[in-house]
Scaffold this motif. Structure first.
Motif, PDB file in Angstrom:
ATOM      1  N   ALA A 155     -15.195  28.334  -4.421  1.00 10.68           N
ATOM      2  CA  ALA A 155     -16.411  27.537  -4.652  1.00 10.68           C
ATOM      3  C   ALA A 155     -16.040  26.065  -4.606  1.00 10.68           C
ATOM      4  O   ALA A 155     -15.159  25.617  -5.347  1.00 10.68           O
ATOM      5  CB  ALA A 155     -17.045  27.886  -6.000  1.00 10.68           C
ATOM      6  N   ALA A 156     -16.691  25.311  -3.728  1.00 11.33           N
ATOM      7  CA  ALA A 156     -16.481  23.870  -3.620  1.00 11.33           C
ATOM      8  C   ALA A 156     -17.439  23.170  -4.572  1.00 11.33           C
ATOM      9  O   ALA A 156     -18.656  23.335  -4.468  1.00 11.33           O
ATOM     10  CB  ALA A 156     -16.710  23.407  -2.188  1.00 11.33           C
ATOM     11  N   ALA A 157     -16.877  22.401  -5.509  1.00  8.83           N
ATOM     12  CA  ALA A 157     -17.686  21.772  -6.560  1.00  8.83           C
ATOM     13  C   ALA A 157     -17.662  20.258  -6.434  1.00  8.83           C
ATOM     14  O   ALA A 157     -16.668  19.666  -6.015  1.00  8.83           O
ATOM     15  CB  ALA A 157     -17.166  22.189  -7.931  1.00  8.83           C
ATOM     16  N   THR A 158     -18.793  19.629  -6.800  1.00  4.66           N
ATOM     17  CA  THR A 158     -18.907  18.177  -6.812  1.00  4.66           C
ATOM     18  C   THR A 158     -19.488  17.728  -8.151  1.00  4.66           C
ATOM     19  O   THR A 158     -20.229  18.459  -8.802  1.00  4.66           O
ATOM     20  CB  THR A 158     -19.811  17.681  -5.672  1.00  4.66           C
ATOM     21  OG1 THR A 158     -21.098  18.309  -5.788  1.00  4.66           O
ATOM     22  CG2 THR A 158     -19.214  18.016  -4.316  1.00  4.66           C
ATOM     23  N   GLY A 159     -19.136  16.497  -8.536  1.00  6.33           N
ATOM     24  CA  GLY A 159     -19.626  15.931  -9.780  1.00  6.33           C
ATOM     25  C   GLY A 159     -19.968  14.469  -9.611  1.00  6.33           C
ATOM     26  O   GLY A 159     -19.961  13.943  -8.484  1.00  6.33           O
ATOM     27  N   PRO A 160     -20.261  13.769 -10.703  1.00  9.99           N
ATOM     28  CA  PRO A 160     -20.647  12.358 -10.623  1.00  9.99           C
ATOM     29  C   PRO A 160     -19.537  11.491 -10.034  1.00  9.99           C
ATOM     30  O   PRO A 160     -18.350  11.787 -10.161  1.00  9.99           O
ATOM     31  CB  PRO A 160     -20.931  11.991 -12.089  1.00  9.99           C
ATOM     32  CG  PRO A 160     -21.203  13.302 -12.764  1.00  9.99           C
ATOM     33  CD  PRO A 160     -20.344  14.300 -12.077  1.00  9.99           C
ATOM     34  N   ASP A 161     -19.945  10.414  -9.377  1.00 11.90           N
ATOM     35  CA  ASP A 161     -19.028   9.402  -8.842  1.00 11.90           C
ATOM     36  C   ASP A 161     -18.012   9.991  -7.877  1.00 11.90           C
ATOM     37  O   ASP A 161     -16.846   9.580  -7.842  1.00 11.90           O
ATOM     38  CB  ASP A 161     -18.307   8.670  -9.983  1.00 11.90           C
ATOM     39  CG  ASP A 161     -19.269   7.956 -10.916  1.00 11.90           C
ATOM     40  OD1 ASP A 161     -20.291   7.444 -10.420  1.00 11.90           O
ATOM     41  OD2 ASP A 161     -19.023   7.935 -12.136  1.00 11.90           O
ATOM     42  N   GLY A 162     -18.432  10.990  -7.091  1.00 11.56           N
ATOM     43  CA  GLY A 162     -17.555  11.519  -6.055  1.00 11.56           C
ATOM     44  C   GLY A 162     -16.482  12.475  -6.529  1.00 11.56           C
ATOM     45  O   GLY A 162     -15.566  12.791  -5.754  1.00 11.56           O
ATOM     46  N   GLN A 163     -16.547  12.952  -7.764  1.00  8.99           N
ATOM     47  CA  GLN A 163     -15.556  13.914  -8.246  1.00  8.99           C
ATOM     48  C   GLN A 163     -15.691  15.227  -7.474  1.00  8.99           C
ATOM     49  O   GLN A 163     -16.788  15.681  -7.187  1.00  8.99           O
ATOM     50  CB  GLN A 163     -15.739  14.174  -9.741  1.00  8.99           C
ATOM     51  CG  GLN A 163     -15.553  12.955 -10.620  1.00  8.99           C
ATOM     52  CD  GLN A 163     -15.818  13.265 -12.081  1.00  8.99           C
ATOM     53  OE1 GLN A 163     -15.000  13.863 -12.770  1.00  8.99           O
ATOM     54  NE2 GLN A 163     -16.992  12.860 -12.549  1.00  8.99           N
ATOM     55  N   ARG A 164     -14.533  15.851  -7.199  1.00  4.90           N
ATOM     56  CA  ARG A 164     -14.524  17.099  -6.451  1.00  4.90           C
ATOM     57  C   ARG A 164     -13.478  18.057  -7.006  1.00  4.90           C
ATOM     58  O   ARG A 164     -12.486  17.624  -7.591  1.00  4.90           O
ATOM     59  CB  ARG A 164     -14.243  16.845  -4.960  1.00  4.90           C
ATOM     60  CG  ARG A 164     -15.309  16.012  -4.272  1.00  4.90           C
ATOM     61  CD  ARG A 164     -15.003  15.820  -2.785  1.00  4.90           C
ATOM     62  NE  ARG A 164     -16.032  15.011  -2.129  1.00  4.90           N
ATOM     63  CZ  ARG A 164     -17.164  15.492  -1.652  1.00  4.90           C
ATOM     64  NH1 ARG A 164     -17.409  16.797  -1.739  1.00  4.90           N
ATOM     65  NH2 ARG A 164     -18.048  14.709  -1.069  1.00  4.90           N
ATOM     66  N   ALA A 165     -13.731  19.335  -6.793  1.00  8.24           N
ATOM     67  CA  ALA A 165     -12.784  20.363  -7.207  1.00  8.24           C
ATOM     68  C   ALA A 165     -13.080  21.627  -6.420  1.00  8.24           C
ATOM     69  O   ALA A 165     -14.184  21.791  -5.871  1.00  8.24           O
ATOM     70  CB  ALA A 165     -12.881  20.629  -8.712  1.00  8.24           C
ATOM     71  N   VAL A 166     -12.095  22.503  -6.352  1.00 11.42           N
ATOM     72  CA  VAL A 166     -12.252  23.803  -5.697  1.00 11.42           C
ATOM     73  C   VAL A 166     -11.926  24.881  -6.720  1.00 11.42           C
ATOM     74  O   VAL A 166     -10.828  24.913  -7.270  1.00 11.42           O
ATOM     75  CB  VAL A 166     -11.343  23.937  -4.465  1.00 11.42           C
ATOM     76  CG1 VAL A 166     -11.466  25.336  -3.865  1.00 11.42           C
ATOM     77  CG2 VAL A 166     -11.679  22.880  -3.426  1.00 11.42           C
ATOM     78  N   TYR A 167     -12.902  25.737  -6.978  1.00 11.80           N
ATOM     79  CA  TYR A 167     -12.709  26.848  -7.901  1.00 11.80           C
ATOM     80  C   TYR A 167     -12.260  28.082  -7.126  1.00 11.80           C
ATOM     81  O   TYR A 167     -12.648  28.295  -5.981  1.00 11.80           O
ATOM     82  CB  TYR A 167     -14.018  27.162  -8.638  1.00 11.80           C
ATOM     83  CG  TYR A 167     -14.387  26.166  -9.703  1.00 11.80           C
ATOM     84  CD1 TYR A 167     -13.794  26.199 -10.959  1.00 11.80           C
ATOM     85  CD2 TYR A 167     -15.354  25.186  -9.456  1.00 11.80           C
ATOM     86  CE1 TYR A 167     -14.144  25.293 -11.945  1.00 11.80           C
ATOM     87  CE2 TYR A 167     -15.716  24.277 -10.434  1.00 11.80           C
ATOM     88  CZ  TYR A 167     -15.105  24.335 -11.680  1.00 11.80           C
ATOM     89  OH  TYR A 167     -15.454  23.437 -12.651  1.00 11.80           O
ATOM     90  N   GLY A 168     -11.439  28.889  -7.788  1.00 12.67           N
ATOM     91  CA  GLY A 168     -10.992  30.135  -7.197  1.00 12.67           C
ATOM     92  C   GLY A 168     -10.146  30.897  -8.204  1.00 12.67           C
ATOM     93  O   GLY A 168      -9.937  30.459  -9.340  1.00 12.67           O
ATOM     94  N   SER A 169      -9.655  32.038  -7.789  1.00 12.43           N
ATOM     95  CA  SER A 169      -8.802  32.829  -8.660  1.00 12.43           C
ATOM     96  C   SER A 169      -7.529  32.044  -8.989  1.00 12.43           C
ATOM     97  O   SER A 169      -6.836  31.569  -8.098  1.00 12.43           O
ATOM     98  CB  SER A 169      -8.435  34.142  -7.971  1.00 12.43           C
ATOM     99  OG  SER A 169      -7.629  34.948  -8.816  1.00 12.43           O
ATOM    100  N   GLY A 170      -7.268  31.871 -10.270  1.00 10.49           N
ATOM    101  CA  GLY A 170      -6.138  31.049 -10.704  1.00 10.49           C
ATOM    102  C   GLY A 170      -6.504  29.600 -10.907  1.00 10.49           C
ATOM    103  O   GLY A 170      -5.685  28.827 -11.425  1.00 10.49           O
TER     104      GLY A 170
END
Length: 239
Positions: A155-170
């Motif tokens: 899952a590709a995630a975004t947040g305020p002010d351009g924050q980003r993260a990738v969710y997955g197993s582990g």
């Protein structure tokens, strides 16, 4: 001697004909998740989830018992139908699954989630409001959507002010900074901009007045110079 091989082939064929677990489809478009703080309610964190491919909704619906199991074929292919998203959106099982697989915490304090009724689940996704014990600045959001079906889902995630993260197993948890510009500072900035605009308007008007005065002065000087030249021509001997 020929009966044993035939019997072995028959047993193998019967084993292969047994139903097998459906294969998930994590190699397609990733899921998307957006995290933000509610502007009107600083204690509420809004998480919007959208599936990567509509066939994944069918797979999830079968897993939750909302759709018949024969909608997933033996080879893992999914028989997706346009009515599948509505079947999930209106079910309590899907809401419970969302609240189980997506959690929000403000430090050690858990935030309570409430699922908004999705209108177009496959296209627009679904939003969950998480109410925390008080106003939040940084929260920990965990996303485990579909990883119980196949750990390869992402899952590709975004947040305020351009924050980003990738969710997955582990990598199921991530901290997000949600604090923005305070209302008072925002008001002050707006007032400052308004004052600057007024000053610019006044200054621009003054420049226009000065430019007009300078142009008028030049025109007056030219007229005087032309008048003096004509007077000289009239009194000259050649006239």
């Amino acid at each position: 001697m020929t009966v044993l091989p035939l019997a072995a082939l028959a047993v193998a064929a019967s084993v292969l004909a047994l139903p097998t677990p459906a294969a998930a489809h994590p190699s397609g478009d990733p899921q998307t998740v957006s995290i933000a703080r509610d502007d009107q309610r600083p204690e509420v964190v809004q998480v919007r989830w959208r599936v990567g491919g509509p066939d994944d909704l069918t797979l999830l619906g079968v897993s939750l018992g909302l759709l018949p199991s024969d909608r997933v074929l033996l080879d893992g292919a999914v028989d997706y139908r346009t009515t599948d998203p509505a079947a999930l959106a209106s079910s309590e099982q899907f809401s419970a699954y969302l609240l189980k697989q997506i959690t929000v915490a403000d430090g050690s304090r858990r935030c309570l989630g409430a699922v908004e009724q999705p209108k177009a689940l496959a296209r627009a996704g679904v939003t969950v409001d998480y109410t925390c014990p008080g106003p939040v600045d940084t929260v920990t959001v965990a996303v485990r959507m579909l990883t119980d079906l196949n750990p390869a889902y992402r899952a590709a995630a975004t947040g305020p002010d351009g924050q980003r993260a990738v969710y997955g197993s582990g990598a199921e948890s991530h901290d997000w900074i949600l604090s923005g510009v305070p209302a008072a500072a925002s008001t002050g900035t707006s007032r400052g901009r308004s004052a600057a605009v007024r000053i610019a308007v006044v200054a621009g008007g003054a420049l226009l007045v000065a430019a007009g005065a300078l142009l008028a002065s030049r025109r007056l000087r030219r007229r005087r110079a032309v008048g003096e030249a004509r007077s000289v021509e009239q009194v000259s001997p050649g006239s």
